[in-house]
Write a protein that holds these residues in place. Structure first.
Motif, mmCIF file in Angstrom:
data_model
loop_
_atom_site.group_PDB
_atom_site.id
_atom_site.type_symbol
_atom_site.label_atom_id
_atom_site.label_comp_id
_atom_site.label_asym_id
_atom_site.label_seq_id
_atom_site.Cartn_x
_atom_site.Cartn_y
_atom_site.Cartn_z
ATOM 1 N N ARG A 1 25.722 -18.169 26.285
ATOM 2 C CA ARG A 1 24.118 -18.731 27.002
ATOM 3 C C ARG A 1 23.524 -17.405 27.651
ATOM 4 O O ARG A 1 22.105 -16.774 27.918
ATOM 5 N N HIS A 2 23.904 -16.480 27.815
ATOM 6 C CA HIS A 2 23.961 -15.216 27.591
ATOM 7 C C HIS A 2 23.053 -14.494 26.993
ATOM 8 O O HIS A 2 21.692 -14.082 27.495
ATOM 9 N N HIS A 3 23.215 -14.633 26.107
ATOM 10 C CA HIS A 3 22.989 -13.750 24.256
ATOM 11 C C HIS A 3 21.637 -14.664 24.331
ATOM 12 O O HIS A 3 21.137 -13.461 24.077
ATOM 13 N N VAL A 4 21.375 -15.796 24.978
ATOM 14 C CA VAL A 4 20.467 -16.911 24.144
ATOM 15 C C VAL A 4 18.862 -16.073 24.549
ATOM 16 O O VAL A 4 18.026 -15.669 24.650
ATOM 17 N N GLU A 5 19.617 -15.980 26.513
ATOM 18 C CA GLU A 5 18.393 -14.456 26.990
ATOM 19 C C GLU A 5 17.984 -13.679 26.733
ATOM 20 O O GLU A 5 16.696 -12.868 26.543
ATOM 21 N N GLN A 6 19.470 -12.559 26.180
ATOM 22 C CA GLN A 6 19.101 -10.712 26.105
ATOM 23 C C GLN A 6 19.010 -10.782 24.657
ATOM 24 O O GLN A 6 18.229 -9.833 24.239
ATOM 25 N N MET A 7 19.556 -11.576 23.780
ATOM 26 C CA MET A 7 19.157 -11.266 22.627
ATOM 27 C C MET A 7 18.992 -12.418 21.173
ATOM 28 O O MET A 7 19.355 -13.071 20.778
ATOM 29 N N PRO A 8 17.490 -12.861 21.616
ATOM 30 C CA PRO A 8 17.188 -14.192 20.717
ATOM 31 C C PRO A 8 17.371 -13.974 19.034
ATOM 32 O O PRO A 8 16.769 -14.708 18.806
ATOM 33 N N HIS A 9 17.254 -12.929 18.934
ATOM 34 C CA HIS A 9 17.834 -12.287 17.239
ATOM 35 C C HIS A 9 19.265 -13.177 16.768
ATOM 36 O O HIS A 9 19.483 -12.630 15.439
ATOM 37 N N ARG A 10 20.064 -12.876 17.152
ATOM 38 C CA ARG A 10 21.336 -13.005 17.201
ATOM 39 C C ARG A 10 21.146 -14.395 16.494
ATOM 40 O O ARG A 10 21.117 -15.219 17.173
ATOM 41 N N GLY A 11 22.033 -14.235 15.266
ATOM 42 C CA GLY A 11 22.018 -15.834 14.536
ATOM 43 C C GLY A 11 20.762 -16.651 13.925
ATOM 44 O O GLY A 11 21.268 -17.336 12.543
ATOM 45 N N ALA A 12 19.572 -15.200 13.519
ATOM 46 C CA ALA A 12 18.308 -15.237 13.038
ATOM 47 C C ALA A 12 19.322 -15.547 11.154
ATOM 48 O O ALA A 12 20.364 -14.917 10.942
ATOM 49 N N ASP A 13 18.152 -16.763 11.050
ATOM 50 C CA ASP A 13 18.456 -15.983 9.152
ATOM 51 C C ASP A 13 17.876 -14.415 9.077
ATOM 52 O O ASP A 13 16.017 -15.461 8.552
ATOM 53 N N TRP A 14 18.536 -13.818 8.502
ATOM 54 C CA TRP A 14 17.435 -12.408 7.840
ATOM 55 C C TRP A 14 16.595 -12.443 6.629
ATOM 56 O O TRP A 14 16.068 -12.044 5.961
ATOM 57 N N GLY A 15 17.549 -13.584 5.672
ATOM 58 C CA GLY A 15 16.105 -13.617 5.005
ATOM 59 C C GLY A 15 15.782 -13.526 4.533
ATOM 60 O O GLY A 15 14.638 -12.974 3.761
ATOM 61 N N PRO A 16 14.818 -15.036 5.272
ATOM 62 C CA PRO A 16 12.940 -14.692 5.056
ATOM 63 C C PRO A 16 12.557 -13.818 6.043
ATOM 64 O O PRO A 16 11.294 -12.646 5.286
ATOM 65 N N LYS A 17 13.237 -13.239 6.739
ATOM 66 C CA LYS A 17 12.725 -12.365 7.347
ATOM 67 C C LYS A 17 12.547 -10.721 6.239
ATOM 68 O O LYS A 17 11.369 -9.798 6.702
ATOM 69 N N LEU A 18 13.439 -10.257 5.902
ATOM 70 C CA LEU A 18 13.582 -9.291 4.515
ATOM 71 C C LEU A 18 12.431 -9.911 4.031
ATOM 72 O O LEU A 18 11.869 -8.747 2.829
ATOM 73 N N THR A 19 12.454 -10.835 3.094
ATOM 74 C CA THR A 19 11.579 -11.304 2.529
ATOM 75 C C THR A 19 10.116 -11.264 3.027
ATOM 76 O O THR A 19 8.851 -10.256 2.391
ATOM 77 N N ALA A 20 9.657 -11.201 4.139
ATOM 78 C CA ALA A 20 8.160 -11.222 4.913
ATOM 79 C C ALA A 20 7.985 -9.416 5.162
ATOM 80 O O ALA A 20 6.864 -9.110 4.873
ATOM 81 N N ALA A 21 9.298 -8.422 4.822
ATOM 82 C CA ALA A 21 9.258 -7.531 5.069
ATOM 83 C C ALA A 21 8.537 -6.293 3.346
ATOM 84 O O ALA A 21 8.340 -5.442 3.919
ATOM 85 N N GLY A 22 8.670 -7.539 2.804
ATOM 86 C CA GLY A 22 8.367 -7.014 1.039
ATOM 87 C C GLY A 22 9.970 -6.906 0.160
ATOM 88 O O GLY A 22 9.688 -5.775 -0.714
ATOM 89 N N PHE A 23 10.993 -6.901 1.392
ATOM 90 C CA PHE A 23 11.977 -6.428 0.402
ATOM 91 C C PHE A 23 12.602 -7.750 -1.183
ATOM 92 O O PHE A 23 11.779 -9.513 -0.268
#
Length: 296
Positions: free
Chosen positions: A195-217
């Motif tokens: 519950r604390h991490h949801v507030e402090q680290m919103p990117h925890r548990g993200a799917d990094w695949g789409p983010k990597l693709t958007a960055a050009g990878f």
């Protein structure tokens, strides 16, 4: 052409520190953090080595960057896997980097490691042009991870590989029905931290695949590594569990019931008959997600 940072930058600490949340903590408890990171390296050595061996690197890299290196869990595994490579190890913590340099010197690897203290959300450090960038349990701490991904893409050599490793929070150690008087205690502690991490680290548990693709990878491979380590590593796992639960207590204590806090303190009391060090049923249980992305 790959550029390795000059030896004069071996101990460069000129950047503003960026605090890496619960995994790296705060200045006042660096000793506890360092112990956990060192135990993490020892307990999970085979699993980390298997992840690195799995990476589709192609030609053996000569220059590697380890972003959010801590005390060198990934750094030393990378040095072992790629014996001709040099590693630029980047972290916000001066204490962690000192510990990393101490270990490198003790293992005769000081001439292959370059440390840079840097805030990865602020001034981007000079990484040279690495063929491999490794970021383990660090990307989800970034304020603007999309910007960091673009910076990594720009730094990588053409055809280079970026390995993003993320883990599912702190490992679990106790059986579900433990401790006997407060079964499920560990899960309740993790729920508080989540519950604390949801507030402090919103990117925890993200799917990094789409983010990597958007960055050009180009994402070439993904993998989930399941870790389940028990006997015969009981003593080592016990020390790892003790250090980890101490860290969990520091973040969860105010939200736990009095009964749960008492039970947790009994586990953490090394003189108590209920000490976690006296248990023979501990296991390290966690998962790590890995994305291998190519700069094309």
């Amino acid at each position: 052409m790959t550029h390795t940072p000059p030896r004069a930058s071996h101990d460069h600490e000129g950047h503003t520190a960026h605090r890496h949340g619960a995994d790296h903590g705060h200045d006042h408890d660096h000793d506890d953090q360092t112990e956990i990171l060192d135990l993490d390296a020892e307990v999970l050595a085979e699993h980390i080595a298997s992840l690195i061996a799995w990476l589709p690197v192609g030609a053996e890299p000569r220059h590697v960057a380890d972003l959010g290196c801590g005390t060198g869990v990934g750094t030393f595994a990378l040095l072992k896997r790629f014996p001709r490579a040099e590693v630029t190890a980047v972290d916000a913590s001066a204490a962690h980097l000192r510990r990393l340099r101490e270990k490198a010197a003790a293992e005769g690897l000081a001439d292959r490691v370059y440390t840079v203290q840097a805030d990865l959300d602020a001034t981007w450090p000079d990484l040279g042009t690495p063929e491999l960038v490794w970021a383990s349990a660090s990307m989800h701490h970034m304020t603007d991870p999309d910007r960091v991904l673009r910076r990594v893409h720009g730094a990588l050599a053409p055809g280079g590989l970026f390995a993003v490793v993320e883990l599912a929070g702190f490992p679990r150690f106790l059986p579900e029905d433990a401790p006997e008087d407060r079964p499920g205690l560990e899960e309740r502690c993790h729920a508080v931290l989540d519950r604390h991490h949801v507030e402090q680290m919103p990117h925890r548990g993200a799917d990094w695949g789409p983010k990597l693709t958007a960055a050009g990878f180009t994402v070439e491979a993904e993998r989930t590594l399941t870790v389940n380590i028990g006997p015969p590593h009981t003593e080592l796992v016990g020390r790892y569990a003790l250090s980890s639960l101490r860290r969990i207590r520091s973040g969860a204590a105010e939200s736990l019931s009095a009964e749960d806090l008492t039970a947790l303190d009994q586990l953490l009391d090394t003189d108590s008959p209920r000490s976690i060090l006296r248990r023979g049923d501990l296991r390290v249980r966690t998962e790590r997600e890995v994305w291998a992305a190519r700069r094309t």
